[in-house]
Design an enzyme around this catalytic site. Structure first.
Site, PDB file in Angstrom:
ATOM      1  N   GLU A 205      64.340 -58.550  30.459  1.00  0.00           N
ATOM      2  CA  GLU A 205      63.563 -57.809  29.458  1.00  0.00           C
ATOM      3  C   GLU A 205      62.925 -56.561  30.055  1.00  0.00           C
ATOM      4  O   GLU A 205      61.989 -55.999  29.490  1.00  0.00           O
ATOM      5  CB  GLU A 205      62.490 -58.721  28.845  1.00  0.00           C
ATOM      6  CG  GLU A 205      63.101 -59.874  28.062  1.00  0.00           C
ATOM      7  CD  GLU A 205      62.089 -60.614  27.199  1.00  0.00           C
ATOM      8  OE1 GLU A 205      60.880 -60.361  27.323  1.00  0.00           O
ATOM      9  OE2 GLU A 205      62.528 -61.449  26.396  1.00  0.00           O
ATOM     10  N   LYS A 337      60.423 -65.059  15.621  1.00  0.00           N
ATOM     11  CA  LYS A 337      61.703 -64.454  16.013  1.00  0.00           C
ATOM     12  C   LYS A 337      62.682 -64.781  14.895  1.00  0.00           C
ATOM     13  O   LYS A 337      62.974 -65.968  14.659  1.00  0.00           O
ATOM     14  CB  LYS A 337      62.203 -65.083  17.307  1.00  0.00           C
ATOM     15  CG  LYS A 337      61.338 -64.848  18.546  1.00  0.00           C
ATOM     16  CD  LYS A 337      61.756 -65.830  19.636  1.00  0.00           C
ATOM     17  CE  LYS A 337      61.256 -65.454  21.009  1.00  0.00           C
ATOM     18  NZ  LYS A 337      61.465 -66.575  21.969  1.00  0.00           N
TER      19      LYS A 337
HETATM   20  P1  PGA Z   1      64.091 -65.778  24.954  1.00  0.00           P
HETATM   21  O1  PGA Z   1      62.696 -65.361  25.562  1.00  0.00           O
HETATM   22  O2  PGA Z   1      64.540 -64.729  24.013  1.00  0.00           O
HETATM   23  O3  PGA Z   1      64.974 -65.902  26.174  1.00  0.00           O
HETATM   24  O4  PGA Z   1      63.883 -67.101  24.274  1.00  0.00           O
HETATM   25  C1  PGA Z   1      61.686 -64.727  24.832  1.00  0.00           C
HETATM   26  C2  PGA Z   1      60.460 -65.590  24.747  1.00  0.00           C
HETATM   27  O5  PGA Z   1      60.456 -66.732  25.228  1.00  0.00           O
HETATM   28  O6  PGA Z   1      59.462 -65.183  24.174  1.00  0.00           O
HETATM   29 ZN    ZN Z   2      58.403 -67.291  24.552  1.00  0.00          ZN
END
Ligand code: PGA
Ligand code: ZN
Length: 424
Positions: A205, A337
């Site tokens: 990220e 998400k």
């Molecule tokens: P991930 O990580 O997209 O790999 O799940 C992001 C998070 O955990 O916030």
């Molecule tokens: Zn997370």
């Protein structure tokens, strides 16, 4: 009526070079939009199911079956339907696959269609943000910016996944993003001076991947970077953490492998309480694992009035799980998400439920993300309080910050800081 005219789908790549589902939707008014599904590495087991092909192409991660499900099953049943309110299209998608987590059609297939439809419908309003919030100033959320990465995003150099900076003293988004970028740059300089090499690892990220001696050392480093950036820790900027604890929860124990320590829920909560005593931490995500409900209740009882306790893998953007969290007092904030849920309206339902309980809301990207910036339009259109998209490095991350900067420059906006400031 604005009907769906065409739906095209293909296999594209995400920021890790892993295939993902891409969709283009055209509407009868001529509006057209694309959407690419993001994908997590530290995904929760209760998330919508990604359909992947197996076999040797892309080491099994191909999405041709998901693409075929769109062209052969989803498109024929959606073409001709009214997309003036895309909520109806989401309802139709729910009707096409009643399995848990869209395991038949693929959550990745469903999400790309849902998002592309929302984006296409947004064209008439100027943007997706303005479709979701047609009038009044737009609330730009407080950024949470990754500085040091660990866990599944950085070769498990440390156990916790994110140490983020929250520039909560900034009074506009432009300043907040500049402060965060400066802290990220100072952290890299400190790492080089400490002998980690000229070329520090840039994690999934965009944060720094560093072989630090302990998890606590990562918090120390980011506080030092805030100071070196000329900011005052706790007043101008504080820390947020994402432990992503599901990733190091094995057989009922939390295995801090980088420190050679194994803790139960109570001991991990106590460990984090020590971090809160020592560092200005305002938010802790996934302090415990996705099904450790009793641990979460304990954490909320012991730490809930000191810090935001954010459920990511715990809630997986699922309204039913958020309901349980509210009923049991098992957190006080939710991470949203859209691909955890599968449809835009399904994700919004989880966010709304959390907000109605007085919880903080954070809209988040995934570790495998793309060059698209719709996430900002969703966060803004939903008036989420915070946004988490990774660091200020890597283009799939800056695409989102750049969209925020564009909105601040071109729209009537209110910024969520100095924190907290809301529209409601
Ligand atoms: P991930 O990580 O997209 O790999 O799940 C992001 C998070 O955990 O916030
Ligand atoms: Zn997370």
């Amino acid at each position: 009526m604005t009907a769906i005219q065409t739906i095209a789908a293909w296999e594209a790549l995400d920021s890790r070079g892993t295939p993902t589902v891409a969709v283009a939707v055209t509407l009868s008014d001529g509006s057209r939009a694309t959407a690419l599904a993001p994908s997590g590495a530290s995904a929760g087991s209760h998330e919508a199911r990604e359909l992947r092909d197996g076999g040797t192409r892309y080491r099994g991660a191909g999405v041709r079956r998901a693409v075929a499900n769109i062209t052969e099953r989803i498109a024929p049943s959606l073409i001709g339907r009214d997309a003036g309110d895309p909520t109806d299209i989401d309802a139709a998608l729910e009707g096409l696959d009643r399995s848990a987590g869209f395991s038949e059609l693929g959550g990745n297939a469903v999400l790309a269609v849902s998002l592309a439809t929302w984006r296409a419908a947004g064209r008439q309003h100027g943007s997706l943000a303005r479709l979701l919030q047609p009038i009044g100033p737009l609330l730009l959320p407080m950024p949470m910016v990754n500085v040091v990465s660990g866990g599944a995003h950085a070769g498990r150099l440390i156990d916790i996944q994110d140490v983020l900076v929250v520039p909560h003293g900034a009074s506009d988004a432009t300043t907040a993003i500049e402060w965060a970028a400066r802290v990220r740059q100072e952290a890299a300089s400190i790492a080089v001076e400490a002998g980690y090499g000229e070329a520090v690892l840039v994690a999934d990220e965009g944060g720094l991947g560093l072989p630090l001696s302990s998890n606590r050392a990562a918090l120390r480093l980011v506080v030092d970077a805030i100071e070196r950036a000329g900011l005052e820790p706790g007043r101008d900027a504080s820390l947020a953490l994402d432990l992503a604890a599901t990733e190091f929860w094995h057989d009922g124990v939390y295995d801090l492998a980088s420190e050679g320590r194994q803790l139960d829920s109570a001991a991990l909560i106590e460990e984090v309480a020590g971090w809160l005593d020592e560092f200005p931490v305002v938010s802790v995500e996934d302090i415990l694992a996705e099904d450790d409900w009793s641990g979460w209740v304990r954490a909320t009882r012991e730490l809930g009035d000191r810090v935001r306790l954010v459920g990511d893998d715990l809630f997986v953007t699922n309204r039913d799980r958020v309901d349980r969290g509210i009923a049991e007092d098992a957190a006080n904030a939710v991470l949203v998400k859209v691909n955890q849920r599968g449809t835009v309206s399904g994700a919004f339902a989880a966010l709304e439920r959390a907000r109605s309980a007085g919880w903080e809301t954070i809209v988040s990207a995934r570790s495998g993300d793309t060059e698209q910036s719709w996430l900002v339009d969703l966060a803004v259109g939903w008036s989420a309080g915070q946004i988490k998209v990774g660091s200020t490095h890597r283009s799939e991350r800056t695409a989102k910050w750049n969209r925020m900067l564009e909105l601040e420059a071109t729209e009537k906006t209110v910024f969520a800081g100095p924190w907290p400031r809301t529209l409601r």
